[in-house]
Write an enzyme that holds these catalytic residues in place. Structure first.
Site, PDB file in Angstrom:
ATOM      1  N   LEU A   1      46.175  31.908  43.209  1.00  0.00           N
ATOM      2  CA  LEU A   1      45.137  32.442  42.316  1.00  0.00           C
ATOM      3  C   LEU A   1      43.954  32.958  43.151  1.00  0.00           C
ATOM      4  CD1 LEU A   1      44.496  32.834  39.338  1.00  0.00           C
ATOM      5  CD2 LEU A   1      43.615  30.514  39.264  1.00  0.00           C
ATOM      6  N   HIS A   2      44.206  34.031  43.877  1.00  0.00           N
ATOM      7  CA  HIS A   2      43.117  34.535  44.716  1.00  0.00           C
ATOM      8  C   HIS A   2      42.259  35.509  43.927  1.00  0.00           C
ATOM      9  CE1 HIS A   2      45.111  38.392  45.792  1.00  0.00           C
ATOM     10  NE2 HIS A   2      46.206  37.671  45.642  1.00  0.00           N
ATOM     11  N   LEU A   3      41.460  36.298  44.617  1.00  0.00           N
ATOM     12  CA  LEU A   3      40.396  37.023  43.936  1.00  0.00           C
ATOM     13  C   LEU A   3      40.868  37.930  42.799  1.00  0.00           C
ATOM     14  CD1 LEU A   3      37.290  37.435  44.030  1.00  0.00           C
ATOM     15  CD2 LEU A   3      37.741  39.476  45.385  1.00  0.00           C
TER      16      LEU A   3
END
Lengths: 630, 104
Positions: free
Chosen positions: B20-22
């Site tokens: 769940l990155h940017l």
């Protein structure tokens, strides 16, 4: 700097940071329970100790956030927060739209995510909570909340997420900039009280713009020992440390700082014992300087009766009085660049004359040595086109070379100087002379301008002394030829060392190679003295070397009879001069000229200084009272 | 509104390689904002605001992480449905973290 501090300064390590106390180490996930002290190491450029609240100046002009507000002001801070977030969000959205058109979706997506971060409900809630609970300004609250997120992200094992800390810091800058933007009134109280300034870098004019009454001290991430910033800091007598390396992220989280301009240290959020130690050192220092003030009216003379002239280096008219108060008998270097920096047109003749007149009148008949414009073409770029960027500005069109290439600029300055020369004892010197032909051209222009003024009926005294600054090794080597035509020499040691050793003194990675103690530099100085002596020409040393106690006996021994320095250095140098013998100094100079390298020379000079000041020896050893490494 | 209060809950697994990155977090938040309901995301006992990109990124939800999505409000069912679909579709990202549909 005291002889004691000078001895200490020579053994300064050039390490970046005290081991184990890094920015990252302090920012493990979770909000810190209490402020931790951090000691950062840089290069001391202007002595003294400053203790006070931290203000960070960012390249974008950000100010550090800490400001207490009253309980009644909390609703107003909520409004300021909302306005700043709103304008930051629309700014980020505009940037996103532009990026989508011009750069592509990858980058635009990031900017879009920034807009969402700015608009983030958690950010707003936490920032409001901090304002209300801690009674701090909106910008401080935003900064604290986001720094907490950034620190948590930076501490994560996942490198993709850890890199997001940069995004959080980016939006932090964007939001904080809103508080300063047009239409945002400066926060009340923002300009109150003394502060310690930390910045990535300060331009000379920014440094000069710092109000010495408010700015207790400053420190920068960039810069080497002899950068122009350092020179101005010394002139304004503000303690300063440069070359800290990365420090601003940490400084933004700090409430207070100590700038130790003697040892080149910055202590963020000092613990009580450290604070106490520095407070005592500061009091002792003040007492010592008060003792030195008594020296101001004693002659600068060696034990065996050799008189030395001690002059002051200045940049602004207001600096003349501090020089005279400390016993300067003249101005050995008046830097004239200031009027030319950060303006969109060159200063007029009358504007220049007004500044020059103030200096000459303040000097009250004592010699004032003008250095003509000493700027690189890059510094004049705002109102000059047609000078393409140079790959190597230090070896390019700068200083006298620029003046000769731009006669209108040069003639205007010379007219203003010549007009001021009617008001006192004015001398003129040309910087960065490499060949005798350059000197002749410059002098010919000066004579022509004097003729014009005379024809206009403006009184210009005849016989204005005209000298050269020896800053290029070529000029030192050819000093015997130059001596036939010049009225005096002035050795600008900063550039002379830079060009002799091929070291950019502002480049942190090689600044350690820059040393006034290098025998090559000393031999060049000896050449100039040898060329000047038979003709009875004065040789002044006006670079940083001239104000350092360590070098005073050596320069005297080399035959230098005039030293020019920043005003705060005058009492200390006088104390050294009055404690040594000229014959011993000559023997010392003869000895070190035969040594093989800078370390040997520096070591011998330290010994000589300790001989003259035995009481300094105890302080010179590690662990002495000035040693504050943790 | 209170008479329409619904609560919906669903567990999902983060399937895209980079977690769940940017950008996935941004997509999640933008989608969450389309719903009136309050969105909570629960991960190993931490509950955060599903409309906060800052909260989401600091969850450090890597590939394989189980998240519980919870919505409270008039459109809770639809919200959880849509958000779960986004997560399970790997946020429409390629394995390298690029957008599968740059034009959107």
């Amino acid at each position: 700097m005291t002889p004691t501090a000078a001895v200490g300064a020579r053994r300064r390590a050039r390490g970046r940071r005290t081991p184990g106390r890094t920015a990252r180490g302090a920012n493990r996930p979770g909000p810190p329970k209490s402020k931790t002290m951090h000691t950062l190491r840089g290069i001391a450029v202007s002595p003294g100790i400053a203790i006070g609240p931290v203000r960070v100046l960012d390249p974008r002009g950000l100010r550090p956030p800490l400001r207490a507000v009253s309980a009644e002001a909390v609703p107003a801070e909520y409004d300021r927060l909302d306005r700043a977030l709103e304008s930051a969000r629309s700014e980020a959205e505009a940037a996103e739209a532009e990026a989508r058109d011009r750069i592509g979706p990858q980058y635009a997506d990031i900017l879009g995510a920034h807009a969402r971060m700015i608009d983030d409900p958690t950010l707003r809630r936490d920032a409001r909570e901090r304002i209300g609970r801690d009674l701090v300004s909106a910008e401080h609250a935003v900064s604290e909340v986001l720094e907490g997120h950034a620190a948590r992200l930076a501490g994560m094992a996942d490198t993709h997420l850890a890199a997001r800390a940069a995004d959080v810091r980016d939006i932090q800058r964007r939001i904080l900039a809103q508080f300063l933007g047009p239409g945002t009134a400066p926060a009340p109280g923002d300009t109150d009280g003394p502060i310690v300034v930390l910045a990535h870098d300060l331009s000379p004019s920014e440094t000069a713009g710092l109000d010495p009454a408010r700015v207790l001290g400053f420190a920068t991430e960039s810069g080497g020992l002899a950068s122009h910033t350092a020179i101005v800091a010394a002139a304004l007598e503000i303690p300063a440390v440069v070359g800290l390396g990365r420090a601003l992220d940490l400084a933004r989280l700090s409430r207070s700082a100590i700038v130790d301009g003697d040892e080149g240290l910055v202590v963020l959020d000092p613990d009580p014992p450290t604070l106490d130690r520095y407070r005592r050192a500061s009091v002792e220092r003040t007492a010592r300087f008060e003792g030195l003030a008594d020296l101001a009216h004693l002659p600068a003379e060696t034990l065996d009766g050799r008189a030395v002239r001690l002059w002051g280096n200045i940049e602004f008219p207001a600096e003349v009085d501090p020089c005279l108060d400390r016993g300067a008998t003249g101005i050995g270097l008046y830097r004239t660049e200031f009027l030319f920096l950060n303006v969109d047109r060159p200063p007029t003749e009358d504007e220049q004359f007004a500044a020059y007149e103030a200096v000459v009148r303040s000097a009250g008949g004592r010699p004032v040595t003008f250095r003509t414009l000493d700027l690189g073409a890059d510094k004049l770029v705002s109102y000059r086109n047609g000078h393409p960027p140079e790959p190597n500005p230090a070896l390019g069109l700068r200083s006298l070379r620029l003046s000769l290439r731009d006669p209108d600029l040069f003639r205007t300055q010379l007219r203003a100087i010549l007009r001021a020369s009617a008001l006192g004892d004015v001398r003129v010197m040309f910087p960065l002379v490499s060949t005798i032909s350059e000197f002749r051209q410059a002098r010919a222009i000066l004579r022509a301008v004097a003729g014009e003024l005379a024809a206009e009926g403006v009184a210009v005294p005849a016989g204005l002394p005209v000298g050269v600054m020896v800053e290029v090794p070529a000029a030192a080597v050819m000093a015997d030829q130059l001596a036939k035509e010049v009225d005096f020499f002035s050795i600008g040691t900063n550039d002379l060392i830079q060009y002799t050793l091929a070291v950019d003194r502002t480049n942190e990675t090689v600044a350690g190679l820059y040393s006034a103690a290098d025998p090559s530099v000393l031999r060049l100085i000896a050449l100039v003295v040898a060329a000047a002596e038979p003709r009875g020409l004065d040789v002044t040393v006006c670079g940083a070397m001239g104000g350092e106690p360590l070098y005073a006996p050596l320069l005297l021994g080399l035959g230098i009879r005039c030293l020019s320095m920043a005003p705060h250095q005058l009492p200390e140098i006088k104390r050294v001069i009055r404690a040594i013998r000229d014959d011993r100094a000559r023997a010392l100079a003869a000895e070190v000229l035969g040594l093989e390298g800078a370390p040997e020379v520096a070591e011998r000079l330290r010994e000589a200084l300790i001989e003259a000041f035995p009481e300094a020896a105890a302080h010179a050893l590690p662990g002495g009272p000035h040693d504050s490494r943790g | 509104m209170s008479q329409d209060l619904q609560v919906a809950r669903r567990q999902v697994e983060i399937l895209n390689a980079l977690g769940l990155h940017l950008r996935p977090a941004d997509k999640f938040v933008r989608l969450a904002h389309r719903f009136q309901s309050e969105i909570r995301v629960n991960h190993e006992g931490h509950e955060i605001n599903g409309k906060s990109i800052l909260d989401l990124t600091t969850l450090a939800a890597e590939c394989g992480t189980m998240l519980v999505l919870e919505a409270r409000g008039p459109d809770a069912e639809a919200a959880v449905e849509a958000l779960a679909e986004l997560v399970l579709a790997r946020f429409h990202e390629t394995e390298e973290g690029h957008d599968k549909d740059p034009a959107r």
